[in-house]
Design a protein around this motif. Structure first.
Motif, PDB file in Angstrom:
ATOM      1  N   HIS A   9       0.712  -1.786  -0.055  1.00 50.20           N
ATOM      2  CA  HIS A   9      -0.044   0.040   0.134  1.00 50.20           C
ATOM      3  C   HIS A   9       1.053   1.034  -0.235  1.00 50.20           C
ATOM      4  O   HIS A   9       0.676   2.004  -0.412  1.00 50.20           O
ATOM      5  CB  HIS A   9      -0.567   0.276   1.312  1.00 50.20           C
ATOM      6  N   ALA A  10       2.010   1.218   1.101  1.00 49.11           N
ATOM      7  CA  ALA A  10       3.327   2.656   0.907  1.00 49.11           C
ATOM      8  C   ALA A  10       3.330   2.169  -0.506  1.00 49.11           C
ATOM      9  O   ALA A  10       3.846   3.915  -0.938  1.00 49.11           O
ATOM     10  CB  ALA A  10       3.905   2.432   1.976  1.00 49.11           C
ATOM     11  N   ASN A  11       4.117   1.353  -0.832  1.00 49.35           N
ATOM     12  CA  ASN A  11       5.165   1.176  -2.045  1.00 49.35           C
ATOM     13  C   ASN A  11       4.239   2.182  -3.305  1.00 49.35           C
ATOM     14  O   ASN A  11       3.964   2.620  -3.836  1.00 49.35           O
ATOM     15  CB  ASN A  11       5.380   0.465  -2.846  1.00 49.35           C
ATOM     16  N   MET A  12       2.303   1.898  -3.130  1.00 55.45           N
ATOM     17  CA  MET A  12       1.981   1.876  -4.619  1.00 55.45           C
ATOM     18  C   MET A  12       1.743   3.770  -4.505  1.00 55.45           C
ATOM     19  O   MET A  12       1.593   4.754  -4.724  1.00 55.45           O
ATOM     20  CB  MET A  12      -0.077   1.349  -4.372  1.00 55.45           C
ATOM     21  N   ALA A  13       1.407   4.097  -3.089  1.00 50.24           N
ATOM     22  CA  ALA A  13       0.858   5.745  -2.541  1.00 50.24           C
ATOM     23  C   ALA A  13       2.664   6.569  -2.509  1.00 50.24           C
ATOM     24  O   ALA A  13       2.230   7.037  -3.589  1.00 50.24           O
ATOM     25  CB  ALA A  13       0.936   5.546  -1.107  1.00 50.24           C
ATOM     26  N   ARG A  14       3.693   5.496  -3.212  1.00 50.80           N
ATOM     27  CA  ARG A  14       4.975   5.845  -3.372  1.00 50.80           C
ATOM     28  C   ARG A  14       4.431   6.393  -4.956  1.00 50.80           C
ATOM     29  O   ARG A  14       5.237   7.997  -5.307  1.00 50.80           O
ATOM     30  CB  ARG A  14       5.867   6.022  -3.396  1.00 50.80           C
ATOM     31  N   MET A  15       4.841   5.600  -5.201  1.00 50.52           N
ATOM     32  CA  MET A  15       4.060   5.274  -7.159  1.00 50.52           C
ATOM     33  C   MET A  15       3.083   6.613  -7.310  1.00 50.52           C
ATOM     34  O   MET A  15       3.591   7.261  -8.519  1.00 50.52           O
ATOM     35  CB  MET A  15       3.194   4.166  -8.116  1.00 50.52           C
ATOM     36  N   LEU A  16       1.623   6.442  -7.460  1.00 54.63           N
ATOM     37  CA  LEU A  16       1.264   7.858  -7.464  1.00 54.63           C
ATOM     38  C   LEU A  16       2.107   9.187  -6.712  1.00 54.63           C
ATOM     39  O   LEU A  16       1.638  10.073  -7.396  1.00 54.63           O
ATOM     40  CB  LEU A  16      -0.652   7.426  -6.110  1.00 54.63           C
ATOM     41  N   HIS A  17       2.482   9.271  -5.765  1.00 57.62           N
ATOM     42  CA  HIS A  17       3.466  10.843  -5.465  1.00 57.62           C
ATOM     43  C   HIS A  17       4.526  11.267  -6.777  1.00 57.62           C
ATOM     44  O   HIS A  17       4.222  12.538  -6.833  1.00 57.62           O
ATOM     45  CB  HIS A  17       3.995  10.284  -3.890  1.00 57.62           C
ATOM     46  N   VAL A  18       5.477   9.814  -6.690  1.00 57.82           N
ATOM     47  CA  VAL A  18       5.576   9.876  -8.217  1.00 57.82           C
ATOM     48  C   VAL A  18       5.098  10.584  -9.388  1.00 57.82           C
ATOM     49  O   VAL A  18       5.031  11.697  -9.784  1.00 57.82           O
ATOM     50  CB  VAL A  18       6.778   9.712  -8.926  1.00 57.82           C
ATOM     51  N   LEU A  19       3.911  11.057  -9.748  1.00 52.15           N
ATOM     52  CA  LEU A  19       2.846  10.647 -10.504  1.00 52.15           C
ATOM     53  C   LEU A  19       2.402  12.267 -10.381  1.00 52.15           C
ATOM     54  O   LEU A  19       2.163  13.132 -11.653  1.00 52.15           O
ATOM     55  CB  LEU A  19       2.018   9.545 -11.189  1.00 52.15           C
ATOM     56  N   GLN A  20       1.938  12.333  -9.402  1.00 49.17           N
ATOM     57  CA  GLN A  20       1.476  14.302  -8.816  1.00 49.17           C
ATOM     58  C   GLN A  20       2.666  14.483  -9.345  1.00 49.17           C
ATOM     59  O   GLN A  20       2.364  15.863  -9.432  1.00 49.17           O
ATOM     60  CB  GLN A  20       1.047  13.753  -6.920  1.00 49.17           C
ATOM     61  N   LEU A 117      -5.068  10.422 -10.315  1.00 50.14           N
ATOM     62  CA  LEU A 117      -4.462  10.571  -8.971  1.00 50.14           C
ATOM     63  C   LEU A 117      -5.440  10.404  -7.899  1.00 50.14           C
ATOM     64  O   LEU A 117      -5.490   9.603  -6.409  1.00 50.14           O
ATOM     65  CB  LEU A 117      -3.270  11.595  -8.778  1.00 50.14           C
ATOM     66  N   GLU A 118      -6.862  11.716  -7.455  1.00 52.05           N
ATOM     67  CA  GLU A 118      -8.147  11.784  -6.942  1.00 52.05           C
ATOM     68  C   GLU A 118      -8.247  10.355  -6.694  1.00 52.05           C
ATOM     69  O   GLU A 118      -8.419  10.345  -5.437  1.00 52.05           O
ATOM     70  CB  GLU A 118      -8.348  12.106  -6.966  1.00 52.05           C
ATOM     71  N   ALA A 119      -8.852   9.461  -7.845  1.00 56.42           N
ATOM     72  CA  ALA A 119      -9.644   8.479  -7.041  1.00 56.42           C
ATOM     73  C   ALA A 119      -8.490   7.032  -6.644  1.00 56.42           C
ATOM     74  O   ALA A 119      -8.854   6.410  -5.507  1.00 56.42           O
ATOM     75  CB  ALA A 119     -10.166   7.587  -8.711  1.00 56.42           C
ATOM     76  N   HIS A 120      -7.540   7.551  -7.064  1.00 56.65           N
ATOM     77  CA  HIS A 120      -7.011   5.806  -6.285  1.00 56.65           C
ATOM     78  C   HIS A 120      -6.170   6.600  -5.495  1.00 56.65           C
ATOM     79  O   HIS A 120      -6.494   5.267  -4.587  1.00 56.65           O
ATOM     80  CB  HIS A 120      -5.782   6.066  -7.812  1.00 56.65           C
ATOM     81  N   ARG A 121      -5.942   7.685  -4.804  1.00 63.05           N
ATOM     82  CA  ARG A 121      -5.983   8.377  -3.269  1.00 63.05           C
ATOM     83  C   ARG A 121      -7.152   7.449  -2.108  1.00 63.05           C
ATOM     84  O   ARG A 121      -6.842   7.180  -1.952  1.00 63.05           O
ATOM     85  CB  ARG A 121      -5.411   8.936  -3.823  1.00 63.05           C
ATOM     86  N   ALA A 122      -7.654   8.137  -2.651  1.00 63.47           N
ATOM     87  CA  ALA A 122      -9.343   7.524  -2.355  1.00 63.47           C
ATOM     88  C   ALA A 122      -9.310   6.076  -2.321  1.00 63.47           C
ATOM     89  O   ALA A 122      -9.609   5.281  -0.984  1.00 63.47           O
ATOM     90  CB  ALA A 122     -10.846   8.519  -3.341  1.00 63.47           C
ATOM     91  N   TYR A 123      -9.100   5.647  -3.158  1.00 64.24           N
ATOM     92  CA  TYR A 123      -9.442   3.806  -3.032  1.00 64.24           C
ATOM     93  C   TYR A 123      -8.356   3.619  -1.832  1.00 64.24           C
ATOM     94  O   TYR A 123      -8.736   3.197  -0.909  1.00 64.24           O
ATOM     95  CB  TYR A 123      -8.990   3.458  -4.035  1.00 64.24           C
ATOM     96  N   GLY A 175      13.327   8.395  -2.729  1.00 67.21           N
ATOM     97  CA  GLY A 175      13.318  11.174  -2.287  1.00 67.21           C
ATOM     98  C   GLY A 175      11.685  11.479  -1.732  1.00 67.21           C
ATOM     99  O   GLY A 175      11.492  12.000  -1.632  1.00 67.21           O
ATOM    100  N   ALA A 176      10.495  10.290  -2.845  1.00 67.65           N
ATOM    101  CA  ALA A 176       9.724  10.451  -2.620  1.00 67.65           C
ATOM    102  C   ALA A 176       8.785  10.243  -1.384  1.00 67.65           C
ATOM    103  O   ALA A 176       8.850   9.181  -0.822  1.00 67.65           O
ATOM    104  CB  ALA A 176       8.776  10.016  -3.335  1.00 67.65           C
ATOM    105  N   GLU A 177       8.010  11.582  -0.668  1.00 66.14           N
ATOM    106  CA  GLU A 177       7.289  10.871   0.479  1.00 66.14           C
ATOM    107  C   GLU A 177       6.112  10.308   0.517  1.00 66.14           C
ATOM    108  O   GLU A 177       5.576  10.716  -0.860  1.00 66.14           O
ATOM    109  CB  GLU A 177       7.391  12.467   1.269  1.00 66.14           C
ATOM    110  N   VAL A 178       5.430   9.239   1.931  1.00 64.43           N
ATOM    111  CA  VAL A 178       5.197   8.920   1.249  1.00 64.43           C
ATOM    112  C   VAL A 178       3.760   9.740   2.095  1.00 64.43           C
ATOM    113  O   VAL A 178       3.379  10.331   3.059  1.00 64.43           O
ATOM    114  CB  VAL A 178       4.502   8.006   2.212  1.00 64.43           C
ATOM    115  N   PRO A 179       2.502  10.306   0.655  1.00 64.70           N
ATOM    116  CA  PRO A 179       2.306  11.759   1.725  1.00 64.70           C
ATOM    117  C   PRO A 179       1.304  10.330   1.896  1.00 64.70           C
ATOM    118  O   PRO A 179       0.399   9.661   1.620  1.00 64.70           O
ATOM    119  CB  PRO A 179       1.365  11.801   0.470  1.00 64.70           C
ATOM    120  N   SER A 180       0.302  12.064   3.432  1.00 66.14           N
ATOM    121  CA  SER A 180      -1.027  11.084   4.000  1.00 66.14           C
ATOM    122  C   SER A 180      -2.155  11.023   3.270  1.00 66.14           C
ATOM    123  O   SER A 180      -2.640  12.236   2.707  1.00 66.14           O
ATOM    124  CB  SER A 180      -1.505  12.101   5.012  1.00 66.14           C
ATOM    125  N   LEU A 181      -2.976  10.081   2.874  1.00 63.86           N
ATOM    126  CA  LEU A 181      -4.472   9.942   1.455  1.00 63.86           C
ATOM    127  C   LEU A 181      -5.146  10.034   3.174  1.00 63.86           C
ATOM    128  O   LEU A 181      -6.390  10.105   2.956  1.00 63.86           O
ATOM    129  CB  LEU A 181      -3.673   8.564   1.367  1.00 63.86           C
TER     130      LEU A 181
END
Length: 181
Positions: A9-20, A117-123, A175-181
Motif C-alpha cells: 500500500h505504501a509503495n503504491m502511494a509512493r508511485m502515485l506521489h511520483v505521478l503527482q 490520482l485523486e480516485a486512486h488515492r481515495a481508494y 526521495g518521494a515521501e509517502v503522502p498522507s492519504l
C-alpha cells in the motif's frame, strides 16, 4: 501478511506521489519526464493485474462467509478499483502518443492525470481505513496463508528490479515521501 499488504500500500502511494509530481510539472506548463511516467504507469498496471484480482477474490469469499454485513463495502471497493484501470489505460495510451511526438492537449492530459490520482488515492484511503481492519479482524491464520500464496511476489522485489532497470525512477521513489492519504 497484513504488514506486507501495508507495505505494498505504501509503495503504491509512493508511485502515485511520483505521478503527482509530474502532474504538478505539467500544471506549471513544463514538460515532465514522460518516459519516467511510462515506467510508473506500467508498474501500476502490472501490479493491478497481479495483485487486485486475487486480493479481491479472497477477501470477498472470506467476508461473505465470516462478516457478510461488510460485503457491500468490499463490492464497492472492487467496483471502484475496476474503474481505475480504464482511466490508467487511457493515460498509458496518451503517454504513448506523447512519446511518439503526437499532438495531445496537455491541459486535458493533466486534468485526466489529476482525476486518476485523486480516485486512486481515495481508494487507498478506503483500503487502509476499511479493508485492512476487516482483514485483521476476520481473517484466520489459514486465510492469511492462502492470501499470501495467492498474491504475487511483494512490491519490494519489483522495486529492486526498478532500481536496476530505471535508476531515475528508483531515485524519485526513494526521495518521494509517502503522502498522507
Amino acid at each position: 501478511m497484513l504488514n506486507q499488504l501495508r507495505l505494498d500500500h505504501a509503495n503504491m502511494a509512493r508511485m502515485l506521489h511520483v505521478l503527482q509530481l509530474k502532474q504538478k510539472t505539467l500544471a506549471l506548463g513544463e514538460r515532465p519526464n514522460f518516459q519516467l511516467m511510462r515506467e510508473v504507469v506500467d508498474y501500476i498496471l502490472s501490479y493491478m493485474d497481479g495483485f487486485a484480482t486475487p486480493l479481491e477474490r479472497i477477501c470477498v469469499e472470506r467476508l461473505e462467509a465470516k462478516a457478510p454485513e461488510h460485503l457491500p463495502l468490499m463490492e464497492q471497493m472492487a467496483a471502484d478499483y475496476r474503474e481505475l484501470k480504464p482511466r490508467l489505460r487511457r493515460l498509458s495510451n496518451d503517454i504513448d502518443m506523447i512519446l511518439m511526438d503526437n499532438i495531445l492537449p496537455m491541459d486535458r492530459f493533466a486534468q485526466d492525470l489529476k482525476a486518476y490520482l485523486e480516485a486512486h488515492r481515495a481508494y487507498l484511503r478506503r483500503e487502509r481505513e476499511g479493508l485492512f481492519p476487516l482483514i485483521d479482524k476476520h481473517f484466520s491464520p489459514e486465510d492469511m496463508q492462502e492470501l499470501r500464496e495467492a498474491l504475487p511476489e511483494g512490491a519490494e522485489q519489483e522495486l529492486e528490479r526498478l532500481q536496476h532497470a530505471y535508476p531515475e525512477l528508483y531515485a524519485e521513489l526513494c526521495g518521494a515521501e509517502v503522502p498522507s492519504l
